[in-house]
Design a protein around this motif. Structure first.
Motif, PDB file in Angstrom:
ATOM      1  N   PRO A 116     -14.292   0.070  -0.498  1.00  0.00           N
ATOM      2  CA  PRO A 116     -12.873  -0.292  -0.570  1.00  0.00           C
ATOM      3  C   PRO A 116     -12.340  -0.207  -2.000  1.00  0.00           C
ATOM      4  O   PRO A 116     -13.024  -0.571  -2.961  1.00  0.00           O
ATOM      5  CB  PRO A 116     -12.851  -1.751  -0.069  1.00  0.00           C
ATOM      6  N   GLY A 117     -11.118   0.309  -2.143  1.00  0.00           N
ATOM      7  CA  GLY A 117     -10.493   0.415  -3.454  1.00  0.00           C
ATOM      8  C   GLY A 117     -10.986   1.556  -4.301  1.00  0.00           C
ATOM      9  O   GLY A 117     -10.532   1.735  -5.437  1.00  0.00           O
ATOM     10  N   SER A 118     -11.907   2.369  -3.801  1.00  0.00           N
ATOM     11  CA  SER A 118     -12.475   3.483  -4.562  1.00  0.00           C
ATOM     12  C   SER A 118     -11.531   4.686  -4.509  1.00  0.00           C
ATOM     13  O   SER A 118     -10.576   4.712  -3.726  1.00  0.00           O
ATOM     14  CB  SER A 118     -13.832   3.877  -3.971  1.00  0.00           C
ATOM     15  N   PRO A 119     -11.775   5.716  -5.352  1.00  0.00           N
ATOM     16  CA  PRO A 119     -10.945   6.930  -5.283  1.00  0.00           C
ATOM     17  C   PRO A 119     -10.904   7.535  -3.882  1.00  0.00           C
ATOM     18  O   PRO A 119      -9.857   8.002  -3.439  1.00  0.00           O
ATOM     19  CB  PRO A 119     -11.614   7.860  -6.286  1.00  0.00           C
ATOM     20  N   ALA A 120     -12.033   7.531  -3.169  1.00  0.00           N
ATOM     21  CA  ALA A 120     -12.047   8.084  -1.817  1.00  0.00           C
ATOM     22  C   ALA A 120     -11.160   7.272  -0.881  1.00  0.00           C
ATOM     23  O   ALA A 120     -10.404   7.832  -0.077  1.00  0.00           O
ATOM     24  CB  ALA A 120     -13.471   8.137  -1.281  1.00  0.00           C
ATOM     25  N   VAL A 171      -9.635   8.614   2.728  1.00  0.00           N
ATOM     26  CA  VAL A 171     -10.889   8.946   3.394  1.00  0.00           C
ATOM     27  C   VAL A 171     -11.402   7.708   4.127  1.00  0.00           C
ATOM     28  O   VAL A 171     -11.426   6.610   3.572  1.00  0.00           O
ATOM     29  CB  VAL A 171     -11.931   9.451   2.379  1.00  0.00           C
ATOM     30  N   ARG A 172     -11.830   7.898   5.369  1.00  0.00           N
ATOM     31  CA  ARG A 172     -12.260   6.769   6.190  1.00  0.00           C
ATOM     32  C   ARG A 172     -13.611   7.048   6.840  1.00  0.00           C
ATOM     33  O   ARG A 172     -13.972   8.215   7.062  1.00  0.00           O
ATOM     34  CB  ARG A 172     -11.242   6.508   7.314  1.00  0.00           C
ATOM     35  N   PRO A 173     -14.363   5.994   7.197  1.00  0.00           N
ATOM     36  CA  PRO A 173     -15.563   6.206   7.998  1.00  0.00           C
ATOM     37  C   PRO A 173     -15.215   6.923   9.297  1.00  0.00           C
ATOM     38  O   PRO A 173     -14.218   6.611   9.951  1.00  0.00           O
ATOM     39  CB  PRO A 173     -16.067   4.784   8.260  1.00  0.00           C
ATOM     40  N   GLY A 174     -16.035   7.873   9.667  1.00  0.00           N
ATOM     41  CA  GLY A 174     -15.780   8.681  10.853  1.00  0.00           C
ATOM     42  C   GLY A 174     -15.197  10.042  10.528  1.00  0.00           C
ATOM     43  O   GLY A 174     -15.267  10.960  11.356  1.00  0.00           O
TER      44      GLY A 174
END
Length: 448
Positions: free
Chosen positions: A188-192, A197-200
């Motif tokens: 959470p809160g990262s560049p991704a 970008v999400r899980p899945g």
């Protein structure tokens, strides 16, 4: 796999490999007149000298003296792997040397090293590091590693924030993985995360490279993930939308993995154990202090840890059981047993596993299945459990991880490279992750 993810995996490997069960043989320092490597007893020095031919010499003799099968290893095979990696590094950098080749070798480790060192001369530091990596990789052992510590980070950890993908198998990508490859964890809160970008999310390409060649996972994407920035082509499974995002590295705020739990209907307690780290077993047992009717223990993505934590946690579900064996090259295997000082819970047990369940997690799963202590649900474990290792310090501050014994299951069966099969197959898909479904947990509850 991005740089942050690679660092996470390396940390997990180091933690696993440097932890030895009380049943394993105690490490002994190597005599200074021979290899000069010593068992790690403290952090590496802050400002070590650069990698040199002497560092490679230490690594070579350290393997022969301390690796599980070192006494019967052919020194020529080690030096061949080292020279292959050394010359390949020079070629990639446009620095190949005229006349550089592998000398005639005899199989005598001292004579062969002298001949090898003579053709290297003073050596090239970058190529020497590649040579050590190649020599250790030539052992084809998932718990043998050479770890060259990166420079200290200023201001905390950095990365893209993508720290999990579906094809993880211990410290590598699973060669048996089937398409698609999808993201399983984003910080959470990262560049991704800020890029949406999400899980899945399904990864189609990494810097333009396909993640699968036919039906085979492309191992080359590991290096591509380390680019800054990295360009990912992603597909959202819920909508089918495809997009390309460019993600740079940035500061990460990631809490250490914690044991989490929740109460489920029917007197069932769900507990997630992310790693068999020190104290992890007692934290799980504390979550089960009310002695629930049944326990769902989630070990998916558990990269391993201490064998002591394995036997302690197993002691909450059975006493007097052999959990595994540690076997030297010659002589009798030493059985590991449940920690019978732990009070029995008397709870039914279902264990959730996947291909990210490696090392000590393989060990725990094999003990559960082999002793009939519970039911395994999910997918086969990683099969990355060659044996617990020891860390040996080299003169450039790097650490060589070498297993001293071989791990076998409770019935002396081989788990390494094979994994532990589940009783009920319930894989997680990209759509499951994207929509919050958990087929493994649903199957566990149905069984209970």
């Amino acid at each position: 796999m991005l740089a942050a993810m690679i660092r996470t995996l390396c940390a997990a490997v180091l933690m696993t490999a440097c932890t030895v069960s009380a049943s394993a043989p105690a490490p002994q320092p190597v005599p200074a007149g021979n290899a000069g490597c010593t068992a790690v007893a403290a952090p590496p020095p802050q400002s070590p000298p650069p990698t040199s031919v002497n560092t490679l010499r230490q690594a070579y003799f350290c393997v022969l003296d301390n690796y599980y099968s070192g006494p019967v290893l052919d020194s020529r095979t080690l030096l061949k792997s080292a020279m292959a990696a050394y010359t390949q590094n020079l070629i990639r950098r446009g620095a190949d040397r005229t006349g550089l080749g592998l000398p005639a070798l005899t199989g005598d480790r001292d004579t062969d090293w002298a001949a090898f060192a003579k053709v290297l001369g003073t050596g090239d530091p970058a190529a020497l590091r590649a040579a050590i990596t190649g020599m250790v990789a030539g052992l084809q052992d998932n718990h043998a590693r050479w770890i060259n510590p990166p420079p200290p980070q200023q201001g905390g950890p950095t990365g893209t924030g993508i720290v999990g993908v579906s094809a993880e198998q211990g410290p590598q990508l699973d060669p048996a993985a089937r398409p698609p490859l999808f993201i399983t964890e984003v910080v959470p809160g990262s560049p991704a995360a800020e890029a949406g970008v999400r899980p899945g999310d399904i990864i189609l390409k990494v810097d333009g490279m396909p993640v699968f060649i036919g039906d085979t996972v492309n191992q080359a994407i590991i290096g591509a993930f380390a680019a800054d920035p990295v360009r990912l082509t992603l597909k959202r499974p819920t909508t089918g939308r495809t997009r390309t995002v460019e993600i740079g590295q940035g500061p990460l705020t990631r809490r250490p993995p914690e044991v989490t739990s929740k109460r489920l209907p029917g007197g069932v307690v769900y507990v997630r154990l992310p790693g068999f780290h020190e104290g992890g077993a007692d934290r799980v047992i504390a979550e089960l202090r009310d002695r629930p009717k049944a326990v769902v223990l989630d070990l998916r993505g558990n990269g391993g840890g201490s064998p002591r934590e394995v036997t302690r946690l197993l002691g909450a579900f059975a006493h007097g059981k052999v959990t595994s064996h540690f076997c030297p090259l010659k002589g009798d295997c030493v059985p590991n047993r449940t920690d019978d000082s732990v009070p029995l819970l008397g709870s039914r047990l279902v264990v959730l596993t996947d291909r990210g369940c490696a090392s000590a997690c393989d060990d725990f799963s094999a003990a559960v299945k082999g002793n009939g202590l519970g039911t395994l649900v999910g997918t086969r474990t990683a099969g990355a459990v060659s044996g617990p290792g020891m860390g040996y310090l080299l003169d450039d501050g790097s650490v060589l991880i070498l297993p001293k014994v071989r791990h076998l299951g409770p019935a002396r069966e081989i788990i390494d490279t094979i994994g532990v099969p589940v009783d009920h197959h319930a894989p997680m898909t990209a759509l499951d992750l994207a929509t919050g479904r958990d087929p493994g947990l649903a199957k566990a509850l149905a069984l209970l």
